[in-house]
Design an enzyme around this catalytic site. Sequence first.
Site, PDB file in Angstrom:
ATOM      1  N   ARG A  22      18.859  28.982 -34.978  1.00  0.00           N
ATOM      2  CA  ARG A  22      17.416  29.227 -35.161  1.00  0.00           C
ATOM      3  C   ARG A  22      16.578  28.372 -34.217  1.00  0.00           C
ATOM      4  O   ARG A  22      15.533  28.795 -33.733  1.00  0.00           O
ATOM      5  CB  ARG A  22      17.013  28.960 -36.625  1.00  0.00           C
ATOM      6  CG  ARG A  22      17.252  30.178 -37.515  1.00  0.00           C
ATOM      7  CD  ARG A  22      16.362  30.135 -38.749  1.00  0.00           C
ATOM      8  NE  ARG A  22      16.654  29.002 -39.591  1.00  0.00           N
ATOM      9  CZ  ARG A  22      17.548  28.987 -40.555  1.00  0.00           C
ATOM     10  NH1 ARG A  22      18.267  30.075 -40.789  1.00  0.00           N
ATOM     11  NH2 ARG A  22      17.753  27.921 -41.308  1.00  0.00           N
ATOM     12  N   TYR A  81      13.485  29.642 -31.864  1.00  0.00           N
ATOM     13  CA  TYR A  81      12.125  29.105 -31.940  1.00  0.00           C
ATOM     14  C   TYR A  81      11.650  28.616 -30.565  1.00  0.00           C
ATOM     15  O   TYR A  81      10.495  28.808 -30.191  1.00  0.00           O
ATOM     16  CB  TYR A  81      12.061  27.967 -32.962  1.00  0.00           C
ATOM     17  CG  TYR A  81      12.376  28.407 -34.377  1.00  0.00           C
ATOM     18  CD1 TYR A  81      12.201  29.734 -34.762  1.00  0.00           C
ATOM     19  CD2 TYR A  81      12.853  27.506 -35.321  1.00  0.00           C
ATOM     20  CE1 TYR A  81      12.499  30.151 -36.050  1.00  0.00           C
ATOM     21  CE2 TYR A  81      13.139  27.926 -36.621  1.00  0.00           C
ATOM     22  CZ  TYR A  81      12.964  29.241 -36.971  1.00  0.00           C
ATOM     23  OH  TYR A  81      13.250  29.651 -38.243  1.00  0.00           O
ATOM     24  N   TYR A  88       3.367  34.459 -40.021  1.00  0.00           N
ATOM     25  CA  TYR A  88       2.979  34.830 -41.386  1.00  0.00           C
ATOM     26  C   TYR A  88       2.771  33.582 -42.248  1.00  0.00           C
ATOM     27  O   TYR A  88       3.295  32.510 -41.951  1.00  0.00           O
ATOM     28  CB  TYR A  88       3.963  35.826 -42.011  1.00  0.00           C
ATOM     29  CG  TYR A  88       5.256  35.267 -42.518  1.00  0.00           C
ATOM     30  CD1 TYR A  88       6.339  35.071 -41.678  1.00  0.00           C
ATOM     31  CD2 TYR A  88       5.410  34.979 -43.873  1.00  0.00           C
ATOM     32  CE1 TYR A  88       7.529  34.584 -42.159  1.00  0.00           C
ATOM     33  CE2 TYR A  88       6.605  34.491 -44.359  1.00  0.00           C
ATOM     34  CZ  TYR A  88       7.658  34.293 -43.503  1.00  0.00           C
ATOM     35  OH  TYR A  88       8.830  33.803 -43.988  1.00  0.00           O
TER      36      TYR A  88
HETATM   37  C1  LIG Z   1       9.906  30.111 -42.212  1.00  0.00           C
HETATM   38  S1  LIG Z   1       9.156  29.686 -43.743  1.00  0.00           S
HETATM   39  C2  LIG Z   1       7.561  30.386 -43.499  1.00  0.00           C
HETATM   40  C3  LIG Z   1       6.505  29.857 -44.431  1.00  0.00           C
HETATM   41  C4  LIG Z   1       5.135  30.445 -44.165  1.00  0.00           C
HETATM   42  N1  LIG Z   1       4.635  30.040 -42.854  1.00  0.00           N
HETATM   43  C5  LIG Z   1       4.110  29.998 -45.205  1.00  0.00           C
HETATM   44  O1  LIG Z   1       3.051  29.518 -44.821  1.00  0.00           O
HETATM   45  O2  LIG Z   1       4.362  30.169 -46.399  1.00  0.00           O
HETATM   46  C6  LIG Z   1       9.975  30.747 -44.849  1.00  0.00           C
HETATM   47  C7  LIG Z   1      10.005  30.165 -46.247  1.00  0.00           C
HETATM   48  O3  LIG Z   1       8.704  30.241 -46.808  1.00  0.00           O
HETATM   49  C8  LIG Z   1       8.788  30.579 -48.170  1.00  0.00           C
HETATM   50  N2  LIG Z   1       8.199  31.921 -48.327  1.00  0.00           N
HETATM   51  C9  LIG Z   1       7.871  32.801 -47.379  1.00  0.00           C
HETATM   52  N3  LIG Z   1       7.361  33.915 -47.919  1.00  0.00           N
HETATM   53  C10 LIG Z   1       7.355  33.715 -49.252  1.00  0.00           C
HETATM   54  C11 LIG Z   1       6.960  34.480 -50.361  1.00  0.00           C
HETATM   55  N4  LIG Z   1       6.459  35.711 -50.226  1.00  0.00           N
HETATM   56  N5  LIG Z   1       7.102  33.944 -51.586  1.00  0.00           N
HETATM   57  C12 LIG Z   1       7.621  32.697 -51.762  1.00  0.00           C
HETATM   58  N6  LIG Z   1       8.034  31.954 -50.758  1.00  0.00           N
HETATM   59  C13 LIG Z   1       7.910  32.443 -49.516  1.00  0.00           C
HETATM   60  C14 LIG Z   1      10.253  30.594 -48.545  1.00  0.00           C
HETATM   61  O4  LIG Z   1      10.609  29.297 -48.995  1.00  0.00           O
HETATM   62  C15 LIG Z   1      10.892  30.931 -47.217  1.00  0.00           C
HETATM   63  O5  LIG Z   1      12.212  30.491 -47.152  1.00  0.00           O
END
Ligand SMILES: C[S@@+](CC[C@H](N)C(=O)[O-])C[C@H]1O[C@@H](n2cnc3c(N)ncnc32)[C@H](O)[C@@H]1O
Length: 266
Positions: free
Chosen positions: A72, A76, A98
């Site tokens: 990863r 990135y 996102y």
């Molecule tokens: C690469 S990170 C991105 C986080 C994103 N930038 C944010 O602000 O929430 C991915 C992690 O964010 C969390 N995540 C992302 N989408 C989510 C959702 N819909 N519900 C709960 N956790 C989420 C999870 O822990 C997931 O493994």
Amino acid sequence: MIKRAMTHKGSLVVVGTGIQLGGHLTLEAQAHITHAEKVLYVSGSKIMGDWIVSLNKTAESLAHFYAPDKPRAATYSDMADTIVAAVRGGQRVCAVFYGHPGVFVQPSHEAIQKARAEGFDAKMLPGISAEDCLFADLGFDPADHGCQSFEATDFLIRTRIFDPYSTLIIWQIETIGQLNQKTEVGRNGLHVLVEYLQKSYTATHPVTVYQAAELPVQQPFIHTCPLAHLADAPIPHVATLYVPPLHEKPLDPAMLTKLGLRTEKR
Ligand SMILES: C[S@@+](CC[C@H](N)C(=O)[O-])C[C@H]1O[C@@H](n2cnc3c(N)ncnc32)[C@H](O)[C@@H]1O
């Protein structure tokens, strides 16, 4: 008269979509996406990507940098380099990630650092993160007991010290121990997490697997189970773990006195 050539200097603004399609995007972020000369994005879903493209026809996904056996970290770096290359090319670039673009997103920070190091204007706007949604959907205030937030693999490999009397939030529980692009939920990693947490909590301590709704028509996924059952619990493709505090931590009488919140008994 000698005409001085106009040099068009590139710039970068990094924005977040929020978690839920449409409703979470701030007006400021939307304006940047709409008016950018080049949009590069990493979206949580195809429908989110299509929507970004509908806002700006120059929008291009960076998702092709993901590959099954590619670390990863390399993905990135490729994303950050692509963003900075567009800035170098003289364009007003908007990079879209996102959620909040600076929360658990390495390429956004890397691109900003690299662009600034080369003398370009670069900034990030805040967005709505999964953790923001979690506070709303699970109905608690991080001020009540304090709140600690960790990335799951980092939490384990560095044996992070935490306070079980405060709320614990663990991100990326679906990819524990997986440094390459994930293919499926890492159940072994979840077993290791349960073992580590059981040093501080009982086997029956409730934990909640959480996924915020990504579409306005969806409900959040909320699954609460005893800690001992976590490794066998249903885990969505992205999930965050909520571990409530053990109970209210007793007050420290000496500290109360120091702060003048209690006068010592004579
Ligand atoms: C690469 S990170 C991105 C986080 C994103 N930038 C944010 O602000 O929430 C991915 C992690 O964010 C969390 N995540 C992302 N989408 C989510 C959702 N819909 N519900 C709960 N956790 C989420 C999870 O822990 C997931 O493994």
